[in-house]
Design an enzyme around this catalytic site. Structure first.
Site, PDB file in Angstrom:
ATOM      1  N   LYS A  12       0.852  -1.197   0.000  1.00 60.37           N
ATOM      2  CA  LYS A  12       0.000   0.000   0.000  1.00 60.37           C
ATOM      3  C   LYS A  12       0.893   1.254   0.000  1.00 60.37           C
ATOM      4  O   LYS A  12       1.938   1.249  -0.632  1.00 60.37           O
ATOM      5  CB  LYS A  12      -0.965  -0.012   1.188  1.00 60.37           C
ATOM      6  CG  LYS A  12      -1.674  -1.347   1.356  1.00 60.37           C
ATOM      7  CD  LYS A  12      -2.824  -1.268   2.307  1.00 60.37           C
ATOM      8  CE  LYS A  12      -3.353  -2.665   2.568  1.00 60.37           C
ATOM      9  NZ  LYS A  12      -4.703  -2.670   3.061  1.00 60.37           N
ATOM     10  N   GLU A  98      -9.588  -0.593  -1.800  1.00 61.01           N
ATOM     11  CA  GLU A  98      -9.278   0.791  -1.421  1.00 61.01           C
ATOM     12  C   GLU A  98      -9.340   1.709  -2.638  1.00 61.01           C
ATOM     13  O   GLU A  98      -9.739   2.864  -2.552  1.00 61.01           O
ATOM     14  CB  GLU A  98      -7.899   0.848  -0.738  1.00 61.01           C
ATOM     15  CG  GLU A  98      -7.973   0.262   0.669  1.00 61.01           C
ATOM     16  CD  GLU A  98      -6.684  -0.340   1.188  1.00 61.01           C
ATOM     17  OE1 GLU A  98      -5.610  -0.076   0.629  1.00 61.01           O
ATOM     18  OE2 GLU A  98      -6.769  -1.119   2.165  1.00 61.01           O
ATOM     19  N   GLY A 174      -7.358  -5.144   6.652  1.00 57.81           N
ATOM     20  CA  GLY A 174      -6.781  -4.217   7.621  1.00 57.81           C
ATOM     21  C   GLY A 174      -7.542  -4.142   8.930  1.00 57.81           C
ATOM     22  O   GLY A 174      -7.317  -3.243   9.742  1.00 57.81           O
ATOM     23  N   SER A 214      -6.403  -9.567   6.334  1.00 62.06           N
ATOM     24  CA  SER A 214      -5.842  -9.853   7.664  1.00 62.06           C
ATOM     25  C   SER A 214      -5.164 -11.217   7.762  1.00 62.06           C
ATOM     26  O   SER A 214      -5.196 -11.857   8.809  1.00 62.06           O
ATOM     27  CB  SER A 214      -6.923  -9.707   8.752  1.00 62.06           C
ATOM     28  OG  SER A 214      -7.395  -8.376   8.785  1.00 62.06           O
ATOM     29  N   GLY A 236      -0.888  -5.697   5.762  1.00 58.14           N
ATOM     30  CA  GLY A 236      -0.147  -5.367   6.982  1.00 58.14           C
ATOM     31  C   GLY A 236       1.038  -6.278   7.266  1.00 58.14           C
ATOM     32  O   GLY A 236       2.144  -5.806   7.525  1.00 58.14           O
TER      33      GLY A 236
HETATM   34  C1  PEP Z   1      -4.733  -5.924   1.250  1.00 58.26           C
HETATM   35  O1  PEP Z   1      -4.544  -4.732   1.331  1.00 58.26           O
HETATM   36  O2  PEP Z   1      -4.811  -6.452   0.137  1.00 58.26           O
HETATM   37  C2  PEP Z   1      -4.864  -6.697   2.493  1.00 58.26           C
HETATM   38  C3  PEP Z   1      -5.284  -7.932   2.420  1.00 58.26           C
HETATM   39  O3  PEP Z   1      -4.558  -6.051   3.653  1.00 58.26           O
HETATM   40  P1  PEP Z   1      -4.405  -6.706   5.123  1.00 58.26           P
HETATM   41  O4  PEP Z   1      -3.599  -7.958   4.973  1.00 58.26           O
HETATM   42  O5  PEP Z   1      -3.711  -5.670   5.931  1.00 58.26           O
HETATM   43  O6  PEP Z   1      -5.789  -7.007   5.602  1.00 58.26           O
END
Ligand code: PEP
Length: 255
Positions: A12, A98, A174, A214, A236
């Site tokens: 990101k 996003e 996230g 996540s 993350g």
């Molecule tokens: C993503 O941004 O594609 C994602 C899965 O983020 P996270 O692992 O932080 O949930």
């Protein structure tokens, strides 16, 4: 056809050029050269070229997180497919939630980007997924159907060989709350069925379908052990070199 497990990081809007190259060097030293897992790092545009220069060999695939569909022109602030390619990328994330929620991307624009990526021999990682409200309203399959229809409009069997789908429920991104393996498998099976019905019989089983939302070392095994889940798109946990390396190790164990 045996599908390979894939661990893809989505940084990101994180990491400067210096931070990105430090990660690249460190990560490269940690991963096993003989691991059969596919590894992809999707970094900010500003870091791409430098990371490609830092990494030796092609063990780690490099990806952008977005791009425009036009060849070039008066589109201030945008990046063209050829630019992404010449920075050293072979992948590009398209239609991340996003981008859809914060930057007005639609199923139609995602479709244009997928077509442009394939034309430039970039492999799109197409993100789809429902919001919590849509899940509560029983609309998961309707939403996935609309998103796949938009993204894959006009894409044929040969082109599909270069497309990865990432099922990313928006409520899991996230938030620390991942989809249960059952929820993820159900969605992945729907995606495979859709591909079989709308593109070609064998494509449902040949396409790499990742889970995102996540995913971290603590929950990766329970998700990745399912045959329909080919790997993870990781936000993350991809920012931390130890966690990302651990995810590659877990996927390797299960391969
Ligand atoms: C993503 O941004 O594609 C994602 C899965 O983020 P996270 O692992 O932080 O949930």
């Amino acid at each position: 056809m045996q599908r390979q497990k894939v661990i893809a990081g989505n940084w990101k809007m994180h990491k400067t050029v210096e931070e990105s190259t430090a990660f690249g060097k460190n990560f490269q030293n940690k991963i096993l050269e003989n691991s059969t897992v596919g590894i992809i790092l999707c970094a900010p545009f500003t870091s791409l070229f430098q990371i490609r220069e830092t990494l030796t060999g092609n063990r780690i695939g490099l990806g952008a997180q977005n791009m425009h569909w036009e060849e070039e022109g008066a589109f201030t602030g945008e990046i063209a497919p050829a630019m992404v390619k010449s920075a050293g990328c072979s992948y590009v994330i398209l239609g991340h939630s996003e981008r859809r929620q914060l930057f007005g991307e639609t199923n139609e624009t995602v479709g244009k980007k997928v077509e442009a990526a394939l034309r430039h021999e970039l492999k799109p990682i197409v993100c789809i997924g429902e919001t919590l409200e849509e899940r509560k309203d029983g609309k998961v399959e309707t939403v996935l159907d609309e998103q796949m229809r938009g993204a894959l409009d006009g894409i044929d069997t040969a082109q599909m060989q270069n497309v990865t789908i990432a099922y990313e429920p928006v409520w899991a991104i996230g938030t620390g709350v991942n989809a249960t393996p059952e929820q993820a498998v159900e969605a992945h099976q729907f995606v495979r069925g859709w591909l079989k019905e709308n593109i070609q019989d064998g494509i449902g089983q040949e396409t790499t379908v990742l889970y995102g939302g996540s995913m971290k070392p603590a929950n990766a095994e329970s998700l990745l052990r399912n045959a329909d889940i080919d790997g993870g798109l990781i936000g993350g946990a991809s920012l931390d070199v130890d966690k990302f390396t651990e995810l590659v190790a877990i996927a390797t164990e299960l391969s």
